[in-house]
Scaffold this motif. Structure first.
Motif, PDB file in Angstrom:
ATOM      1  N   ASN A  55      21.699  78.216  35.596  1.00 54.63           N
ATOM      2  CA  ASN A  55      22.516  78.903  34.600  1.00 54.63           C
ATOM      3  C   ASN A  55      22.402  80.418  34.634  1.00 54.63           C
ATOM      4  N   LEU A  56      21.297  80.957  35.134  1.00 56.41           N
ATOM      5  CA  LEU A  56      21.094  82.396  35.079  1.00 56.41           C
ATOM      6  C   LEU A  56      21.502  83.127  36.358  1.00 56.41           C
ATOM      7  N   LYS A  57      20.823  82.861  37.464  1.00 52.25           N
ATOM      8  CA  LYS A  57      21.056  83.611  38.695  1.00 52.25           C
ATOM      9  C   LYS A  57      22.135  83.028  39.591  1.00 52.25           C
ATOM     10  N   SER A  58      22.402  81.761  39.483  1.00 51.21           N
ATOM     11  CA  SER A  58      23.313  81.105  40.411  1.00 51.21           C
ATOM     12  C   SER A  58      24.236  80.132  39.681  1.00 51.21           C
ATOM     13  N   PRO A  59      25.155  80.647  38.891  1.00 50.25           N
ATOM     14  CA  PRO A  59      26.004  79.737  38.111  1.00 50.25           C
ATOM     15  C   PRO A  59      27.110  79.054  38.904  1.00 50.25           C
ATOM     16  N   PHE A  60      27.450  79.579  40.087  1.00 44.81           N
ATOM     17  CA  PHE A  60      28.606  79.063  40.819  1.00 44.81           C
ATOM     18  C   PHE A  60      28.211  78.030  41.864  1.00 44.81           C
ATOM     19  N   SER A  61      28.925  76.924  41.883  1.00 49.83           N
ATOM     20  CA  SER A  61      28.694  75.858  42.860  1.00 49.83           C
ATOM     21  C   SER A  61      29.303  76.248  44.211  1.00 49.83           C
ATOM     22  N   PHE A  62      29.022  75.445  45.219  1.00 50.89           N
ATOM     23  CA  PHE A  62      29.642  75.673  46.521  1.00 50.89           C
ATOM     24  C   PHE A  62      31.158  75.639  46.403  1.00 50.89           C
ATOM     25  N   SER A  63      31.669  74.692  45.647  1.00 54.54           N
ATOM     26  CA  SER A  63      33.120  74.587  45.453  1.00 54.54           C
ATOM     27  C   SER A  63      33.692  75.850  44.820  1.00 54.54           C
ATOM     28  N   ASP A  64      33.010  76.360  43.801  1.00 56.14           N
ATOM     29  CA  ASP A  64      33.456  77.604  43.156  1.00 56.14           C
ATOM     30  C   ASP A  64      33.472  78.756  44.163  1.00 56.14           C
ATOM     31  N   LYS A  65      32.369  78.894  44.903  1.00 60.09           N
ATOM     32  CA  LYS A  65      32.260  79.994  45.865  1.00 60.09           C
ATOM     33  C   LYS A  65      33.314  79.861  46.952  1.00 60.09           C
ATOM     34  N   SER A  66      33.576  78.648  47.386  1.00 63.61           N
ATOM     35  CA  SER A  66      34.616  78.424  48.398  1.00 63.61           C
ATOM     36  C   SER A  66      35.978  78.881  47.886  1.00 63.61           C
ATOM     37  N   GLN A  67      36.253  78.609  46.617  1.00 63.96           N
ATOM     38  CA  GLN A  67      37.526  79.045  46.035  1.00 63.96           C
ATOM     39  C   GLN A  67      37.616  80.567  45.989  1.00 63.96           C
ATOM     40  N   PHE A  68      36.513  81.231  45.630  1.00 64.59           N
ATOM     41  CA  PHE A  68      36.499  82.699  45.623  1.00 64.59           C
ATOM     42  C   PHE A  68      36.740  83.236  47.029  1.00 64.59           C
ATOM     43  N   MET A  69      36.084  82.622  47.999  1.00 55.99           N
ATOM     44  CA  MET A  69      36.230  83.071  49.384  1.00 55.99           C
ATOM     45  C   MET A  69      37.662  82.876  49.864  1.00 55.99           C
ATOM     46  N   ALA A  70      38.226  81.717  49.596  1.00 51.21           N
ATOM     47  CA  ALA A  70      39.609  81.442  50.000  1.00 51.21           C
ATOM     48  C   ALA A  70      40.573  82.420  49.336  1.00 51.21           C
ATOM     49  N   ALA A  71      40.313  82.758  48.079  1.00 46.65           N
ATOM     50  CA  ALA A  71      41.187  83.689  47.356  1.00 46.65           C
ATOM     51  C   ALA A  71      41.173  85.082  47.977  1.00 46.65           C
ATOM     52  N   THR A  72      40.065  85.438  48.660  1.00 47.43           N
ATOM     53  CA  THR A  72      39.997  86.743  49.315  1.00 47.43           C
ATOM     54  C   THR A  72      40.508  86.697  50.753  1.00 47.43           C
ATOM     55  N   GLY A  73      40.835  85.496  51.233  1.00 45.41           N
ATOM     56  CA  GLY A  73      41.370  85.372  52.581  1.00 45.41           C
ATOM     57  C   GLY A  73      40.403  84.849  53.621  1.00 45.41           C
ATOM     58  N   VAL A  74      39.222  84.420  53.208  1.00 43.06           N
ATOM     59  CA  VAL A  74      38.273  83.836  54.159  1.00 43.06           C
ATOM     60  C   VAL A  74      38.746  82.421  54.485  1.00 43.06           C
ATOM     61  N   PRO A  75      38.930  82.104  55.773  1.00 38.72           N
ATOM     62  CA  PRO A  75      39.321  80.739  56.142  1.00 38.72           C
ATOM     63  C   PRO A  75      38.174  79.764  55.856  1.00 38.72           C
ATOM     64  N   LEU A  76      38.474  78.677  55.189  1.00 35.75           N
ATOM     65  CA  LEU A  76      37.415  77.753  54.784  1.00 35.75           C
ATOM     66  C   LEU A  76      36.745  77.038  55.947  1.00 35.75           C
ATOM     67  N   ASP A  77      37.364  77.054  57.122  1.00 40.37           N
ATOM     68  CA  ASP A  77      36.690  76.458  58.282  1.00 40.37           C
ATOM     69  C   ASP A  77      35.549  77.344  58.784  1.00 40.37           C
ATOM     70  N   ARG A  78      35.396  78.521  58.199  1.00 42.26           N
ATOM     71  CA  ARG A  78      34.315  79.434  58.581  1.00 42.26           C
ATOM     72  C   ARG A  78      33.185  79.395  57.550  1.00 42.26           C
ATOM     73  N   VAL A  79      33.295  78.560  56.517  1.00 47.35           N
ATOM     74  CA  VAL A  79      32.308  78.479  55.436  1.00 47.35           C
ATOM     75  C   VAL A  79      31.544  77.158  55.562  1.00 47.35           C
ATOM     76  N   ILE A  80      30.215  77.263  55.571  1.00 47.49           N
ATOM     77  CA  ILE A  80      29.368  76.091  55.749  1.00 47.49           C
ATOM     78  C   ILE A  80      28.504  75.889  54.511  1.00 47.49           C
ATOM     79  N   GLU A  81      28.537  74.672  53.981  1.00 46.45           N
ATOM     80  CA  GLU A  81      27.626  74.314  52.896  1.00 46.45           C
ATOM     81  C   GLU A  81      26.323  73.846  53.519  1.00 46.45           C
ATOM     82  N   THR A  82      25.229  74.419  53.056  1.00 48.26           N
ATOM     83  CA  THR A  82      23.920  74.091  53.596  1.00 48.26           C
ATOM     84  C   THR A  82      22.852  74.279  52.537  1.00 48.26           C
ATOM     85  N   LYS A  83      21.794  73.526  52.626  1.00 52.42           N
ATOM     86  CA  LYS A  83      20.659  73.734  51.733  1.00 52.42           C
ATOM     87  C   LYS A  83      19.789  74.877  52.232  1.00 52.42           C
ATOM     88  N   GLN A  84      19.994  75.269  53.499  1.00 53.59           N
ATOM     89  CA  GLN A  84      19.165  76.296  54.128  1.00 53.59           C
ATOM     90  C   GLN A  84      20.055  77.382  54.754  1.00 53.59           C
TER      91      GLN A  84
END
Length: 116
Positions: A55-84
């Motif tokens: 809730n404090l430092k990292s409120p956005f999920s991977f899905s949320d961040k992907s949407q932000f990235m896509a909205a700025t023009g980052v192609p989603l095939d260049r975004v990787i979800e990872t625990k590391q």
């Protein structure tokens, strides 16, 4: 190996990983991504981030961040979800270590605050 070896070894495949929390992904992050793509080519650059939230430092999920990235023009095939994000086994396990060089693009601020 020296940095010059990266550019003098055309038989090597270069992969650039831009890791981070991206809470939230913003125009500064996009500018870094664009710079890396211009310098190394779109097909060489990946953004790696996790689905870890709090809730404090990292409120956005991977899905949320992907949407932000896509909205700025980052192609989603260049975004990787990872625990590391600073190792990205989902990507590195698919690469041949004999002909691949992986570079992690980390800001000086991040290195000063928490050296990786």
């Amino acid at each position: 190996m020296f940095v010059a070896d990266i550019f003098e070894a055309p038989q090597k495949h270069l992969v650039v990983v831009y890791p981070g929390r991206f809470q939230p992904f913003h125009k500064g992050h996009k500018a870094v991504y664009d710079y890396l793509c211009k310098k190394y080519g779109r097909d060489a650059v990946y953004i790696a981030t996790s689905n870890k939230t709090d809730n404090l430092k990292s409120p956005f999920s991977f899905s949320d961040k992907s949407q932000f990235m896509a909205a700025t023009g980052v192609p989603l095939d260049r975004v990787i979800e990872t625990k590391q994000p600073y190792q990205v086994p989902e990507l590195t396990s698919k690469l041949d270590p004999n002909n691949t060089i992986i570079v992690y693009a980390v800001s000086q601020k991040d290195m000063d605050e928490d050296p990786r």
